[in-house]
Design a protein around this motif. Structure first.
Motif, short mmCIF file in Angstrom:
data_model
loop_
_atom_site.label_atom_id
_atom_site.label_comp_id
_atom_site.label_asym_id
_atom_site.label_seq_id
_atom_site.Cartn_x
_atom_site.Cartn_y
_atom_site.Cartn_z
N LYS A 32 0.81 -1.22 0.00
CA LYS A 32 0.00 0.00 0.00
C LYS A 32 0.85 1.26 0.00
O LYS A 32 0.39 2.32 -0.42
CB LYS A 32 -0.97 -0.02 1.18
CG LYS A 32 -2.04 -1.07 0.97
CD LYS A 32 -3.21 -0.96 1.93
CE LYS A 32 -4.27 -1.97 1.58
NZ LYS A 32 -3.82 -3.37 1.72
N THR A 51 -5.61 -10.56 -3.82
CA THR A 51 -6.47 -9.38 -3.80
C THR A 51 -7.69 -9.58 -2.91
O THR A 51 -8.12 -10.71 -2.64
CB THR A 51 -6.89 -8.99 -5.24
OG1 THR A 51 -7.42 -7.68 -5.24
CG2 THR A 51 -7.89 -9.96 -5.83
N ASN A 76 -9.85 -6.22 -2.19
CA ASN A 76 -10.66 -5.09 -2.64
C ASN A 76 -10.67 -4.90 -4.14
O ASN A 76 -11.20 -3.92 -4.64
CB ASN A 76 -10.16 -3.80 -2.00
CG ASN A 76 -10.91 -3.50 -0.73
OD1 ASN A 76 -12.12 -3.67 -0.68
ND2 ASN A 76 -10.20 -3.09 0.30
N THR A 78 2.93 -8.85 -1.65
CA THR A 78 2.30 -7.64 -1.13
C THR A 78 2.75 -7.23 0.27
O THR A 78 2.46 -6.13 0.68
CB THR A 78 0.75 -7.78 -1.16
OG1 THR A 78 0.40 -9.00 -0.48
CG2 THR A 78 0.23 -7.83 -2.58
C1 LIG Z 1 -4.37 -4.45 1.00
C2 LIG Z 1 -3.58 -5.69 0.84
C3 LIG Z 1 -3.90 -6.67 -0.13
C4 LIG Z 1 -5.10 -6.57 -1.04
O1 LIG Z 1 -5.08 -5.44 -1.87
P1 LIG Z 1 -6.33 -5.05 -2.78
O2 LIG Z 1 -6.22 -3.60 -3.03
O3 LIG Z 1 -7.51 -5.47 -2.05
O4 LIG Z 1 -6.19 -5.79 -4.05
C5 LIG Z 1 -3.08 -7.77 -0.23
N1 LIG Z 1 -2.01 -7.95 0.59
C6 LIG Z 1 -1.68 -7.03 1.53
C7 LIG Z 1 -0.50 -7.28 2.41
C8 LIG Z 1 -2.44 -5.87 1.69
O5 LIG Z 1 -2.09 -4.98 2.62
#
Ligand SMILES: *Cc1c(COP(=O)(O)O)cnc(C)c1O
Length: 450
Positions: free
Chosen positions: A107, A246, A248, A397
């Motif tokens: 993020k 994912t 959101n 992520t």
């Molecule tokens: C927010 C988040 C996601 C999901 O992101 P989306 O915007 O919902 O696609 C996946 N992994 C982590 C670690 C996150 O913080």
């Protein structure tokens, strides 16, 4: 480039207005008037920042190019890797590490940029803004790091007193900047969200205190996330599939947009955890709410995917009145059925649902094979590549040290902490409030910037 709403009620607004609006005033989401093309052949020899500049220029024409450059420079100088999002290869797996920002999760890529963008626009317009948000852990710290120390803006983040990990709490509270207000609410995450919703409903209060939000629906966040799809293509040097953990629909929607812009993405693999609304949508053409289930990948514990509406808009050939009808139906029945579109949906995405057990097994197997620790969200993406059995880039992520419980469960030891995480120790800025709308409203009145 001008912007409009997916529900027809807003059109012809500038990029800056789109950023400041966040959610469209008609309840829809902001989208660009058209999707510009960006030729993947033109990125040879470029780096992350210059690709970002090229892409941002296509979408932003009301900020001077020098200023856009400076915003990019500022936003990505906080990353601890020169490549910003380095790519690693392990056999048929490519891992694109999106966790080199200040809070060690992807993020940051969007929120570092959005924070600087807010500051830039507020300064030009001589305005102030009070950002209000609720977090179950990760978004809150990314928002705080995006906005801390910025001028003309204050940020209030509610979190459940006993509902976040110690590391997450320290990330929000071990902060010197006086424009940051992490507020521990004596209640659950749902209570926090309820309080925020109620405060935003109070139009007079919202107006008087210049309230804004930093949730995942701001178009600038999507824009920032397009960049790393192109960057990965540059590094892999061939057409490739992407596997995207994912919840959101934000991260994967950015990939969908990259594809519309001309990036030859072989396939977009949508990876969910046991909260599988998007999996069911792709596999059975049904988008229907369920109860949220707690899993080992908490940042994807989501039922209603806030960016989903943007995809619907393209699925129905940019027909905003159709989207408006569909969203009305969804709000009424909690369910939509897409029998007529299932072939299109399945040519855009394939989808997998990954259980907690599979997450643990995948972390263990990947470590055993490659001596590399993936976090539980990334594990959903990796498992989906295995199920799909094609080579693909998995978007990583989060840094595994952020989710030490799951890592310990899978491996019997925890992932090494990055220095900046390990040294967090004091809750310098922490505020406490009762679980009530009035209490939080009162707190904001006392501390807001006017
Ligand atoms: C927010 C988040 C996601 C999901 O992101 P989306 O915007 O919902 O696609 C996946 N992994 C982590 C670690 C996150 O913080």
């Amino acid at each position: 480039m001008l912007y409009k709403s997916t529900r027809c009620g807003v059109k012809n607004i500038s990029f800056k207005d789109a950023v400041m609006m966040g959610l469209a005033t008609d309840g829809g989401l902001i989208v660009p008037e058209f999707v510009p093309k960006y030729d993947p052949q033109s990125i040879k020899n470029k780096n992350f920042k210059s690709i970002a500049f090229d892409i941002f220029k296509l979408y932003i024409d009301d900020i001077k190019e020098d200023d856009v450059l400076e915003l990019i420079e500022k936003s990505y100088s906080t990353f601890d890797d020169d490549e910003i999002t380095p790519l690693r290869q392990f056999g048929q797996f490519y891992i694109l590490e999106l966790f080199h920002g200040p809070t060690y999760a992807f993020k940051d890529i969007a929120l570092q940029f959005l924070g600087n963008l807010f500051e830039h626009i507020l300064k030009k317009r001589n305005q102030t803004l009070n950002i209000l948000g609720a977090t179950s852990g990760d978004t809150g710290s990314a928002a705080i790091y995006g906005l801390k120390g910025k001028k003309n803006v204050k940020v209030f983040i509610l979190y459940p007193q006993n509902g976040v990990s110690l590391t997450q709490e320290l990330q929000m509270c071990d902060i010197d900047d006086e424009n940051v207000f992490p507020i521990a609410v004596n209640g659950t995450f749902d209570d926090c969200q309820y309080i925020i919703k109620e405060i935003f409903k109070d139009a007079a209060f919202k107006e008087k205190y210049h309230l804004g939000s930093i949730n995942s629906i701001n178009f600038a966040r999507i824009l920032a996330q397009i960049v790393y799809y192109y960057y990965a293509f540059l590094k892999v040097e061939k057409n490739v599939a992407f596997s995207v953990p994912t919840g959101n629909f934000g991260d994967i929607f950015a990939g969908f947009l990259a594809k519309l812009m001309g990036l030859p993405i072989e396939k977009l693999i949508l990876a969910t955890n046991e909260n599988d609304i998007l999996y069911r949508f792709v596999c059975f053409g049904e988008y229907a709410k369920n109860q949220v289930k707690k899993t080992l990948s908490p940042s994807m514990d989501i039922q209603v995917a806030s960016n989903f509406e943007r995809y619907l808009y393209y699925l129905y050939d940019q027909n905003c009145s159709k989207v408006k009808d569909l969203m009305q139906e969804f709000n009424k029945n909690g369910k939509l059925v897409f029998n007529d579109k299932i072939l299109q949906i399945q040519s855009d995405f394939s989808a997998y649902r990954v259980s907690d057990e599979e997450i643990l097994q995948t972390i263990k197997d990947f470590y055993g094979k490659y001596n590399y620790i993936i976090d539980p969200h990334t594990a959903c993406g990796v498992k989906s590549i295995i199920d799909e059995s094609i080579p693909a880039v998995c978007l990583a992520t989060a840094h595994p040290a952020k989710f030490s419980q799951a890592i310990e469960k899978a491996l019997g030891f925890s992932a090494p902490m990055p220095q900046n995480l390990a040294k967090l120790s004091t809750k310098k800025r922490k505020f406490k409030e009762d679980n009530s709308v009035e209490a939080v409203e009162h707190f904001i009145k006392e501390h807001a910037i006017s």
